[in-house]
Design a protein around this motif. Structure first.
Motif, PDB file in Angstrom:
ATOM      1  N   UNK A  31       0.813  -1.212   0.000  1.00 34.81           N
ATOM      2  CA  UNK A  31       0.000   0.000   0.000  1.00 34.81           C
ATOM      3  C   UNK A  31       0.852   1.271   0.000  1.00 34.81           C
ATOM      4  N   UNK A  32       1.961   1.276   0.730  1.00 32.20           N
ATOM      5  CA  UNK A  32       2.803   2.478   0.781  1.00 32.20           C
ATOM      6  C   UNK A  32       3.478   2.720  -0.565  1.00 32.20           C
ATOM      7  N   UNK A  33       3.974   1.661  -1.189  1.00 33.14           N
ATOM      8  CA  UNK A  33       4.620   1.823  -2.494  1.00 33.14           C
ATOM      9  C   UNK A  33       3.639   2.335  -3.539  1.00 33.14           C
ATOM     10  N   UNK A  34       2.404   1.842  -3.498  1.00 37.58           N
ATOM     11  CA  UNK A  34       1.394   2.340  -4.442  1.00 37.58           C
ATOM     12  C   UNK A  34       1.068   3.798  -4.162  1.00 37.58           C
ATOM     13  N   UNK A  35       1.012   4.157  -2.900  1.00 33.44           N
ATOM     14  CA  UNK A  35       0.611   5.506  -2.506  1.00 33.44           C
ATOM     15  C   UNK A  35       1.687   6.539  -2.819  1.00 33.44           C
ATOM     16  N   UNK A  36       2.953   6.160  -2.664  1.00 31.20           N
ATOM     17  CA  UNK A  36       4.045   7.119  -2.797  1.00 31.20           C
ATOM     18  C   UNK A  36       4.793   7.016  -4.125  1.00 31.20           C
ATOM     19  N   UNK A  37       4.691   5.874  -4.794  1.00 28.56           N
ATOM     20  CA  UNK A  37       5.438   5.692  -6.032  1.00 28.56           C
ATOM     21  C   UNK A  37       6.925   5.471  -5.815  1.00 28.56           C
ATOM     22  N   UNK A  38       7.330   5.094  -4.604  1.00 23.68           N
ATOM     23  CA  UNK A  38       8.742   4.902  -4.309  1.00 23.68           C
ATOM     24  C   UNK A  38       9.246   3.580  -4.893  1.00 23.68           C
ATOM     25  N   UNK A  39      10.556   3.477  -5.029  1.00 23.19           N
ATOM     26  CA  UNK A  39      11.168   2.233  -5.493  1.00 23.19           C
ATOM     27  C   UNK A  39      11.254   1.246  -4.340  1.00 23.19           C
ATOM     28  N   UNK A  40      11.578   0.002  -4.646  1.00 24.34           N
ATOM     29  CA  UNK A  40      11.727  -1.006  -3.595  1.00 24.34           C
ATOM     30  C   UNK A  40      12.853  -0.635  -2.647  1.00 24.34           C
ATOM     31  N   UNK A  41      13.971  -0.128  -3.180  1.00 26.95           N
ATOM     32  CA  UNK A  41      15.085   0.271  -2.319  1.00 26.95           C
ATOM     33  C   UNK A  41      14.692   1.414  -1.389  1.00 26.95           C
ATOM     34  N   UNK A  42      13.961   2.386  -1.939  1.00 23.40           N
ATOM     35  CA  UNK A  42      13.502   3.494  -1.104  1.00 23.40           C
ATOM     36  C   UNK A  42      12.558   3.003  -0.007  1.00 23.40           C
ATOM     37  N   UNK A  43      11.709   2.074  -0.373  1.00 23.59           N
ATOM     38  CA  UNK A  43      10.744   1.533   0.595  1.00 23.59           C
ATOM     39  C   UNK A  43      11.464   0.790   1.717  1.00 23.59           C
ATOM     40  N   UNK A  44      12.432  -0.040   1.352  1.00 24.71           N
ATOM     41  CA  UNK A  44      13.175  -0.781   2.366  1.00 24.71           C
ATOM     42  C   UNK A  44      13.962   0.162   3.268  1.00 24.71           C
ATOM     43  N   UNK A  45      14.509   1.209   2.684  1.00 24.06           N
ATOM     44  CA  UNK A  45      15.226   2.196   3.481  1.00 24.06           C
ATOM     45  C   UNK A  45      14.309   2.906   4.457  1.00 24.06           C
ATOM     46  N   UNK A  46      13.099   3.224   3.988  1.00 23.57           N
ATOM     47  CA  UNK A  46      12.110   3.859   4.858  1.00 23.57           C
ATOM     48  C   UNK A  46      11.696   2.933   5.997  1.00 23.57           C
ATOM     49  N   UNK A  47      11.475   1.644   5.713  1.00 32.05           N
ATOM     50  CA  UNK A  47      11.117   0.685   6.751  1.00 32.05           C
ATOM     51  C   UNK A  47      12.199   0.619   7.829  1.00 32.05           C
ATOM     52  N   UNK A  48      13.450   0.596   7.390  1.00 35.19           N
ATOM     53  CA  UNK A  48      14.557   0.550   8.350  1.00 35.19           C
ATOM     54  C   UNK A  48      14.582   1.798   9.219  1.00 35.19           C
ATOM     55  N   UNK A  49      14.300   2.953   8.606  1.00 38.91           N
ATOM     56  CA  UNK A  49      14.281   4.208   9.357  1.00 38.91           C
ATOM     57  C   UNK A  49      13.144   4.230  10.361  1.00 38.91           C
ATOM     58  N   UNK A  50      11.959   3.811   9.926  1.00 39.09           N
ATOM     59  CA  UNK A  50      10.798   3.803  10.816  1.00 39.09           C
ATOM     60  C   UNK A  50      11.009   2.849  11.988  1.00 39.09           C
ATOM     61  N   UNK A  51      11.664   1.718  11.733  1.00 42.57           N
ATOM     62  CA  UNK A  51      11.880   0.725  12.793  1.00 42.57           C
ATOM     63  C   UNK A  51      12.611   1.332  13.992  1.00 42.57           C
ATOM     64  N   UNK A  52      13.464   2.308  13.745  1.00 42.55           N
ATOM     65  CA  UNK A  52      14.216   2.925  14.848  1.00 42.55           C
ATOM     66  C   UNK A  52      13.325   3.774  15.744  1.00 42.55           C
TER      67      UNK A  52
END
Length: 267
Positions: A193-214
């Motif tokens: 859902x986030x990738x569809x909503x933002x249009x981000x790449x898979x790498x950007x999405x994974x980077x965001x997940x790692x950031x949010x986890x902190x």
């Protein structure tokens, strides 16, 4: 108490990916007869095939848009025509949008509310008679966005807040009929859902997940299986006296500052 859904009919909406897919697979492992609904036919068929592998029970796959009356009516009719009963309704289908009141347009509002609120309201209304007949139950999939105020989550947060209150209202109404109604409120969960909503790449999405986890007290984002386990628990006899609840599954994220949430970090 062991959880067993053998011979129980379970309808899961939004089953072609993410939380819906994980939920469908878990119910399949527990022996449920599944009615699976989604808009992406290829993905839905693939999920149905994986579910069949679990216990050899072939699901009913319904391709439908639950933002339309036609899709809602098709889903209810085909499920009941095929199985002749319904034991569990999982209202999981939902869409999101990134906007705020200064930028919002009414088309976005209507699109989000048509699926996240109106679709749930209409489908539930059509299937309540079948659930009363079986003494079944409903699990709605909400979001912590319904209780946390974050700039940029309009109108999604409004829709999920409405869904939370819908859960409580319908739970009170249907309790004398023997039908339980609960909701699960996921935090940040790995999904499409986030990738569809933002249009981000898979790498950007994974980077965001790692950031949010902190920013999450327990240090992890949720997996679809984490949400699925709670959905199944609420739908099972283990929760026979639980109704009108909204259960957060978020690693404690709801206790943190709203500035840590999705929209601000996903620029």
């Amino acid at each position: 108490m062991n959880v067993d859904f053998t011979d129980k009919v379970v309808l899961v909406t939004g089953a072609s990916a993410g939380i819906g897919e994980s939920t469908a697979l878990l119910f399949a492992k527990l022996g449920a007869k599944l009615s699976l609904v989604g808009r992406n036919e290829a993905n839905l068929r693939a999920v149905a095939a994986e579910c069949e592998k679990q216990r050899g029970v072939k699901p009913l796959a319904i391709v439908a848009d639950l933002g339309t009356d036609e899709g809602i009516q098709k889903t209810a009719k085909e499920t009941l025509d095929h199985f002749k009963r319904l034991d569990v309704l999982v209202n999981n289908a939902g869409i999101s949008a990134r906007t705020c009141i200064q930028l919002a347009d009414m088309a976005t509002f209507d699109e989000v509310f048509s699926v996240d609120v109106r679709g749930v309201y209409h489908l539930t209304k059509l299937l309540v008679p079948a659930l009363i007949e079986t003494g079944g139950n409903i699990v709605n999939v909400s979001s912590i966005s319904g209780s946390m105020v974050v700039v940029g989550s309009l109108p999604y947060g409004m829709a999920k807040a409405a869904l939370d209150h819908f859960t409580r209202l319908v739970a009170l109404e249907l309790a004398p009929k023997g039908v339980r109604v609960n909701a699960v409120s996921p935090g940040v969960t790995v999904s499409t859902i986030v990738k569809r909503m933002t249009g981000c790449t898979e790498d950007q999405y994974q980077g965001w997940l790692s950031s949010v986890a902190t920013t999450i007290p327990l240090g992890e984002v949720c997996q679809g299986s984490d949400i699925a386990q709670t959905i199944v628990h609420l739908a099972s006899d283990n929760s026979r006296l639980v109704t009108g609840t909204v259960v957060p599954v978020d690693g404690g994220l709801r206790f943190t500052s709203p500035s840590n949430l999705l929209i601000k970090q996903m620029k």
